[in-house]
Write a protein that holds these residues in place. Structure first.
Motif, short mmCIF file in Angstrom:
data_model
loop_
_atom_site.label_atom_id
_atom_site.label_comp_id
_atom_site.label_asym_id
_atom_site.label_seq_id
_atom_site.Cartn_x
_atom_site.Cartn_y
_atom_site.Cartn_z
N ARG A 78 -1.69 -8.14 34.16
CA ARG A 78 -1.20 -9.31 34.96
C ARG A 78 0.41 -9.35 35.03
O ARG A 78 0.85 -9.54 36.18
CB ARG A 78 -1.58 -10.81 34.47
N THR A 79 0.82 -9.00 34.09
CA THR A 79 2.59 -9.00 34.18
C THR A 79 2.84 -8.04 35.33
O THR A 79 3.81 -8.57 36.07
CB THR A 79 3.25 -8.54 32.92
N ILE B 278 2.05 -9.72 38.85
CA ILE B 278 2.99 -10.71 39.16
C ILE B 278 4.23 -10.38 39.66
O ILE B 278 4.90 -10.76 40.49
CB ILE B 278 2.98 -11.77 38.01
N ASN B 279 4.69 -9.34 39.06
CA ASN B 279 5.99 -8.63 39.37
C ASN B 279 6.02 -8.12 40.71
O ASN B 279 6.80 -8.21 41.62
CB ASN B 279 6.64 -7.58 38.50
N SER C 281 5.59 -10.77 43.32
CA SER C 281 6.80 -11.52 43.51
C SER C 281 7.91 -10.67 44.31
O SER C 281 8.88 -11.26 45.17
CB SER C 281 7.39 -11.80 42.48
N GLU C 282 8.14 -9.38 43.89
CA GLU C 282 9.05 -8.45 44.61
C GLU C 282 8.62 -8.35 46.04
O GLU C 282 9.49 -8.73 47.02
CB GLU C 282 8.90 -7.09 44.13
N ALA D 217 6.88 -10.49 47.93
CA ALA D 217 6.98 -11.98 48.65
C ALA D 217 8.52 -12.10 48.64
O ALA D 217 8.80 -12.58 49.92
CB ALA D 217 6.70 -13.09 47.25
N MET E 109 12.38 -18.90 48.51
CA MET E 109 12.72 -17.81 47.46
C MET E 109 12.87 -18.32 46.09
O MET E 109 12.62 -17.62 45.14
CB MET E 109 14.14 -17.18 47.99
N ILE F 285 9.57 -18.76 44.44
CA ILE F 285 9.17 -17.12 44.07
C ILE F 285 10.15 -16.76 42.89
O ILE F 285 9.28 -16.35 41.86
CB ILE F 285 9.45 -16.06 45.07
N LEU G 123 9.16 -15.53 39.01
CA LEU G 123 9.61 -14.13 38.53
C LEU G 123 10.32 -14.38 37.11
O LEU G 123 10.27 -13.54 36.12
CB LEU G 123 10.65 -13.70 39.34
N ASN H 68 7.46 -15.21 34.51
CA ASN H 68 6.64 -13.85 34.11
C ASN H 68 7.40 -12.93 33.08
O ASN H 68 6.78 -12.12 32.56
CB ASN H 68 6.57 -13.23 35.37
N GLN I 181 4.33 -12.66 26.46
CA GLN I 181 2.52 -12.95 26.63
C GLN I 181 1.81 -14.16 26.22
O GLN I 181 1.05 -14.87 26.63
CB GLN I 181 1.82 -11.74 26.58
N ARG J 3 2.63 -17.10 27.83
CA ARG J 3 2.83 -17.30 29.37
C ARG J 3 1.81 -17.82 30.19
O ARG J 3 2.04 -18.49 31.39
CB ARG J 3 3.10 -15.90 29.59
#
Lengths: 323, 323
Positions: free
Chosen positions: A126-127, A130-131, A134-135, A137, B109, B112, B116, B119, B123, B126
């Motif tokens: 998941r980490t 999501i990274n 997001s990047e 996005a 942004m 988002i 980020l 994230n 964990q 999170r």
């Protein structure tokens, strides 16, 4: 393995099972209105196919696929406001039907809900997902910013290279990320993830240049929109920017003069310069070029070739060349 | 334990260490412009204090605190567009300075980037934090939707209960969530998390009603804005809605007639009805009421009382009553 149609249908089943609250009625009603349209669902399907390339489709892949679709719709809702678009997919855009304020909020909610979906994915990857998401996005927002800034710039100040960067960010990285996220869920190696990302991204670039090409040289009937509409709007397309790059000063003047006119004669005048500069042949080459990069990336993934057939089928369905 | 000022400064150090890319210049420039303003940083400070209530401040808490501030700014940027606000904190709003398109994208942004940040959190908690954050984010959007819909509704069709729900969603749940997320990082129990959430949320409600109260009955000098500006704009405040709930038909007519006028006499006429209905006393009661709920929630958390002093100090700095 599922067929392309079966993948599409299984995705639709998943998406149909997700519900939104009922209040505030206008806010959630507008989201349901916007999500409920006929379409190919290319991004979620690509995510599922990226997953199936390496494994049976995992429940997490459906969740990620849905997040991709929510994100895509977030960008459409906000882009439509910025572009003052009144119609999308034959229906009023969200801001036209529900007002700009609700459209801004509906877009925001779609983005939040995309993250709510991603947060359901198994912790294991998941980490990373999501990274990557997001990047991607951020890049899509950067591409949209470039696009709106192009509008206000003189035609000769925008290079084709900048255009290429803009469409890559605005539209293509989403296709790359969708496929890559599917692959991650399928436990693909880092190298394989990169290859499938490049496949998606480059198919996206080829598709975007094709879109510009067909607007000028396509068959109106097949396209379902008026040929030459980009030319009529003086839109900074790949063709127009490449034409300005290739043109001598007399041809530049011809283009600029034509851009100050209107109607069918304008379209003909611009197309005449395009043909003189062989911009049509260049565009055809560029489409093939990015398609080839895409398929070379797919070829590099060392899995049985029959497993790649559906991705080839999807790409070919997007890249319907006229020649 | 750190003092309130030390917490604020340690947060500012953390926030100052986060950088954004430089291109597209307008997009990231607008974000830096908007984030770089003097302010109390109530939400991130509350997050850090929620954390310190249960433990030494954890590095994760700084990350979460920054996410809260990014989220808060996301809402301000988009709200300013919807509210057509030209000035915030004495400076041009983002959409006035950079244009609406960039403002929509900058808001996107910021959202988002909030994710980020989240994230990056360990964990262990999170998943829970991203869910709480996202649920809160949806509520904030719902509250804003209610607020914009109130604008178009007749005054008598909006109840004080609806107003209370609106301000709770639009502004108070963010304070609750900020404190709760800090507490989660401090390994607070579920019950303690709930109590600190209720503390933050109810301080938020009290603060919002106080804001409405001070606009009508506050000292102009202390407030830094013109007294009665809500009355001049016919804004649907807690006071006006409660007044309509308490008024007989003659008093309702008085209010409605006053609402059709302008200037200082309008402010005086509305305030006269408020006083007749004792709406000022009611507002003072309501502020105390929600403050009491907040402090009762804080009292329920079984930790040494000196650890709670800073939260009390922060709440008191927000709730500067005139009486």
């Amino acid at each position: 393995m599922l067929s392309l149609t079966e993948i599409y249908e299984s995705y639709q089943d998943h998406a149909g099972s997700v519900t939104f609250p009922s209040s505030p009625e206008n806010l959630y009603g507008s989201i349901v209105y916007f999500l409920d349209y006929p379409g190919k669902r290319i991004r979620p399907v690509l995510c599922l196919m990226g997953n199936e390339l390496f494994d049976k489709i995992h429940p997490n892949a459906y969740v990620a696929a849905y997040a991709m679709e929510l994100f895509h719709n977030f960008t459409l809702v906000h882009d439509d406001i910025m572009d003052h678009s009144a119609i999308r997919r034959g229906r009023p855009t969200l801001h036209v039907k529900y007002g700009q304020d609700t459209a801004i909020l509906a877009g925001d909610m779609l983005l939040i809900h995309a993250y709510l979906q991603l947060n359901k994915i198994t912790q294991e990857y998941r980490t990373q997902i999501i990274n990557i998401f997001s990047e991607m996005a951020c890049q899509v927002c950067e591409g949209q910013q470039m696009d709106i800034e192009f509008e206000d710039r003189a035609i000769e100040s925008v290079s084709y290279a900048e255009y290429l960067k803009m469409i890559t960010l605005k539209t293509s990285v989403l296709l790359g990320a969708a496929a890559k996220i599917g692959a991650i869920i399928g436990s693909a190696s880092a190298k394989q993830q990169e290859d499938i990302y490049e496949f998606g991204k480059n198919i996206g670039i080829a598709f975007q240049i094709q879109d510009d090409f067909l607007d000028a040289f396509g068959n109106t009937l097949k396209m379902g929109k008026q040929a030459g509409s980009d030319i009529l709007e003086n839109k900074k397309t790949a063709l127009l920017l490449k034409a300005f790059e290739l043109a001598n000063s007399s041809q530049k003047n011809q283009l600029k003069e034509a851009m100050n006119t209107a109607g069918e004669s304008k379209v003909q005048a611009v197309i005449a310069v395009y043909k003189e500069l062989k911009v049509d042949l260049w565009a055809d080459w560029a489409i093939h070029h990015y398609t080839e990069i895409a398929f070379n990336s797919l070829d590099r993934i060392e899995i049985p070739i029959h497993k790649k057939e559906k991705l080839t089928e999807l790409a070919n369905s997007l890249l319907v060349r006229q020649s």
